[in-house]
Scaffold this active site. Structure first.
Site, PDB file in Angstrom:
ATOM      1  CG  ASP A  72      -1.797   1.201   1.316  1.00 31.93           C
ATOM      2  OD1 ASP A  72      -1.738   2.053   0.406  1.00 31.93           O
ATOM      3  OD2 ASP A  72      -2.560   1.308   2.292  1.00 31.93           O
ATOM      4  CD1 TRP A  97       3.465  -3.311   5.891  1.00 27.85           C
ATOM      5  CD2 TRP A  97       2.216  -5.036   6.579  1.00 27.85           C
ATOM      6  NE1 TRP A  97       2.585  -3.620   4.905  1.00 27.85           N
ATOM      7  CE2 TRP A  97       1.801  -4.673   5.301  1.00 27.85           C
ATOM      8  CE3 TRP A  97       1.577  -6.106   7.236  1.00 27.85           C
ATOM      9  CZ2 TRP A  97       0.782  -5.331   4.641  1.00 27.85           C
ATOM     10  CZ3 TRP A  97       0.564  -6.760   6.578  1.00 27.85           C
ATOM     11  CH2 TRP A  97       0.171  -6.367   5.304  1.00 27.85           C
ATOM     12  CG  ASP A 116       7.003   2.196   4.457  1.00 30.95           C
ATOM     13  OD1 ASP A 116       6.870   1.436   3.480  1.00 30.95           O
ATOM     14  OD2 ASP A 116       6.068   2.508   5.220  1.00 30.95           O
ATOM     15  CG  ASN A 144      -1.417  -1.952   4.076  1.00 33.35           C
ATOM     16  OD1 ASN A 144      -2.467  -1.389   4.351  1.00 33.35           O
ATOM     17  ND2 ASN A 144      -1.289  -2.778   3.053  1.00 33.35           N
ATOM     18  CG  ASP A 145      -5.018   1.263   6.199  1.00 36.77           C
ATOM     19  OD1 ASP A 145      -4.530   1.376   5.063  1.00 36.77           O
ATOM     20  OD2 ASP A 145      -6.118   0.741   6.424  1.00 36.77           O
TER      21      ASP A 145
END
Lengths: 172, 141
Positions: A72, A97, A116, A144-145
């Site tokens: 995402d 994650w 990330d 993943n939010d």
């Protein structure tokens, strides 16, 4: 008879000179340590397969690429980095994650770490949202939010990598 | 000579204790449920506590041993009791290193099932208090 006596005496003396009293301990210790290092040898590791380099197919610059099954965000492959590396000027988050994706090339599931890249504003290129296995925020380690730029000097999100960290365990 | 025997015994004992662990499954569960925050080698990151060469310190007291199961990352993880026990035992063997100063009795699924019924809510202060207690017991010895 005297000849035999001499022979044995000579042999025994030679043996005593060549071997030490603690030789047995040394050999035993060597065996114990040595046996432990066999799995570390490259031969044994090759047999277990290096998970970092599975056989692959597909385009890491496309959302369809197999490693992006739960992604995402923006692909670092489109932002000056790659599926494994951050673009220059950004910092890879050590907190990530983690999920699994099936590699179509060999049909096996691999453990993927979505590290990330942080420290610059959003890259904006190649936005992908596949979210397979994504869970609601009450399972914070599997969602993943949230912003995964944690443990980095800046919390600004730039893009995401998808690094193979292992092979998924499957009960036989 | 005594040291050598103790060393050999230690190797054998470690092998016996590791007997119940499936290292591939344990490492996979570590990767899926722990590694994201605690890092591949257990070194932690930022506010995430370091486990490498440190986590064994908690085994010095009963409350500390219980803490490793009651800490939310363990207690409310998606792992089954048996898998959680296995991954905890694997962490002690593979990541705790020299920080394990006591004879380690592996966690059982039953023990884990009982302890995870009481997850901790306020972790940071409780953890600091535990470590202070462990440090004071050790300095008295």
């Amino acid at each position: 008879m005297k000849f035999l006596d001499k022979l044995f005496e000579q042999q025994t003396r030679q043996l005593a000179q060549r071997s030490s009293r603690r030789g047995m301990l040394k050999t035993l210790g060597g065996l114990l340590v040595g046996a432990g290092t066999i799995p570390l040898l490259p031969v044994a590791r090759a047999a277990a397969e290096a998970p970092g380099h599975p056989v692959e197919e597909g385009d890491p610059g496309s959302c369809d690429y197999w490693r992006y099954c739960a992604i995402d965000g923006f692909l670092c492959s489109c932002c000056g980095g790659s599926e494994n590396t951050c673009p220059p000027g950004t910092e890879m988050s050590p907190v990530t994650w983690i999920g699994t994706c099936r590699n179509p090339a060999d049909g096996r599931n691999y453990v993927i770490s979505y590290n990330d890249c942080c420290g610059k504003s959003s890259c904006g290129a190649c936005l992908c949202q596949r979210d397979e296995g994504d869970r609601p925020p009450y399972r914070p380690d599997k969602t993943n939010d949230i912003n995964w730029c944690l443990g980095t000097s800046s919390a600004a999100y730039h893009c995401s990598t998808a690094i193979v960290v292992g092979v998924a365990f499957e009960e036989k | 000579m005594r040291t050598v025997i103790a060393f050999i015994c230690l190797l054998l004992c470690a092998a016996v204790a590791a007997g119940d662990i499936n290292p591939q499954r344990a490492q996979f569960n570590y990767q899926m449920s722990c590694q994201g925050c605690h890092a591949p080698d257990g070194s932690g990151a930022g506010a995430v506590p370091r486990m490498r060469d440190h986590v064994g310190v908690f085994l010095a007291t009963a409350a500390g041993r219980e803490y490793l199961v009651r800490v939310p990352g363990s207690a409310v993880s998606a792992l089954s009791d048996a898998d959680l026990a296995e991954v905890l035992n694997w962490i002690v063997l593979e990541i705790a290193g020299s920080s394990v100063q006591v004879a380690f009795e592996p966690y059982s699924a039953q023990e884990v099932a009982r302890l995870r019924q009481h997850p901790l809510n306020e972790v940071a202060r409780y953890r600091a208090q535990l470590l202070a207690e462990i440090a004071s017991t050790q300095s008295r010895e």
